[in-house]
Design an enzyme around this catalytic site. Structure first.
Site, short mmCIF file in Angstrom:
data_model
loop_
_atom_site.label_atom_id
_atom_site.label_comp_id
_atom_site.label_asym_id
_atom_site.label_seq_id
_atom_site.Cartn_x
_atom_site.Cartn_y
_atom_site.Cartn_z
N CYS A 42 0.84 -1.19 0.00
CA CYS A 42 0.00 0.00 0.00
C CYS A 42 0.88 1.25 0.00
CB CYS A 42 -0.90 0.00 1.23
SG CYS A 42 -2.05 1.39 1.31
N ASP A 44 0.43 3.82 1.69
CA ASP A 44 0.36 4.47 3.00
C ASP A 44 1.77 4.85 3.47
OD1 ASP A 44 0.18 4.83 5.93
OD2 ASP A 44 -1.89 4.18 5.65
N ARG A 46 2.96 5.27 6.27
CA ARG A 46 3.40 4.65 7.52
C ARG A 46 3.98 3.26 7.31
NH1 ARG A 46 -2.33 4.99 10.30
NH2 ARG A 46 -2.78 4.20 8.19
N HIS A 98 -2.28 -3.92 5.07
CA HIS A 98 -2.05 -3.53 6.46
C HIS A 98 -3.38 -3.16 7.11
CE1 HIS A 98 -2.47 0.93 6.02
NE2 HIS A 98 -2.16 0.65 4.78
N CYS A 101 -6.15 0.29 7.06
CA CYS A 101 -5.95 0.80 5.70
C CYS A 101 -7.09 1.73 5.33
CB CYS A 101 -5.89 -0.36 4.71
SG CYS A 101 -5.67 0.15 2.99
#
Length: 211
Positions: A42, A44, A46, A98, A101
């Site tokens: 992803c 993302d 993080r 994750h 999400c």
């Protein structure tokens, strides 16, 4: 969070640290890459592949997009997989989702998301396929978590459908496709332990694309 100017200062510090440990680090890094892993994750901010895997530069070929999707109409991810399999000859393809999400959560809301609608439709299709199981989970965060896992599973299936993956596996015995979930709340990686060989055989009944 570093300022824009500090990013370049950090780069110089990183360079000095790497060369301090290994004077030939960048000379070696500039050589042809031969990673064993293709990681599809992803976007993302993080979740970074190399950090959570404990891998270094050159060890993982990485593709990231919103909610780690493998869509046959997305030439970006298709090109990445094709290159990783045919040219780099990776041994493992990992689809890693994750928990928490945002893309998965957005897909479960009956809300118009504008340009994101066609992309999120892929996750909504996963929800539709597993609606009975998901709706039976009354705890909403747990339902989100389960959809994250099911989405990873379905994207792994999409990887296995590809001609390049099937042909390379029949020819050389790799790559193997794996489904992972990163628990952003604990830092732990979860292997969904998908039965790759069983999935491959089931898919070949309909999607066989061997030589």
């Amino acid at each position: 969070m570093p300022t824009y100017e500090q990013v370049f200062e950090n780069n110089l510090a990183w360079l000095k640290e790497k060369k301090g440990r290994n004077q030939s680090f960048f000379e070696n890094l500039a050589k042809e890459q031969r990673p064993d892993y293709l990681y599809i994750g992803c976007s993302d901010s993080r979740v970074t592949a190399e950090d959570l895997m404990g891998a270094g530069p050159g060890e993982v070929f990485v593709h990231r997009n919103i909610a780690n999707l493998v869509n046959a109409t997305d030439l970006n991810v298709m090109s990445v997989i094709e290159y990783a399999v045919r040219s780099l000859e990776v041994k493992h393809i990992i689809v890693c989702g994750h928990y928490n999400c945002v893309g998965v959560k957005a897909a479960m809301q009956p809300v118009d998301m504008g340009l994101l609608n066609p992309w999120l439709r892929n996750i909504r299709d996963v929800y539709r396929l597993h609606k009975e199981e998901l709706n039976a989970i009354k705890n909403v965060p747990e339902r989100y978590d389960r959809l994250v896992e099911l989405n990873v599973q379905e994207q792994c299936i999409n990887v296995i459908k590809l001609a390049s993956v099937q042909q390379q596996y029949l020819k050389k015995g790799y790559p193997t496709v794996h489904g992972w979930v990163f628990d952003i709340r604990t830092g732990l990686l979860k292997d969904l332990k998908l039965d790759f060989v069983k999935l491959l055989k089931g898919i070949q009944e309909i999607y066989y694309l061997g030589d």
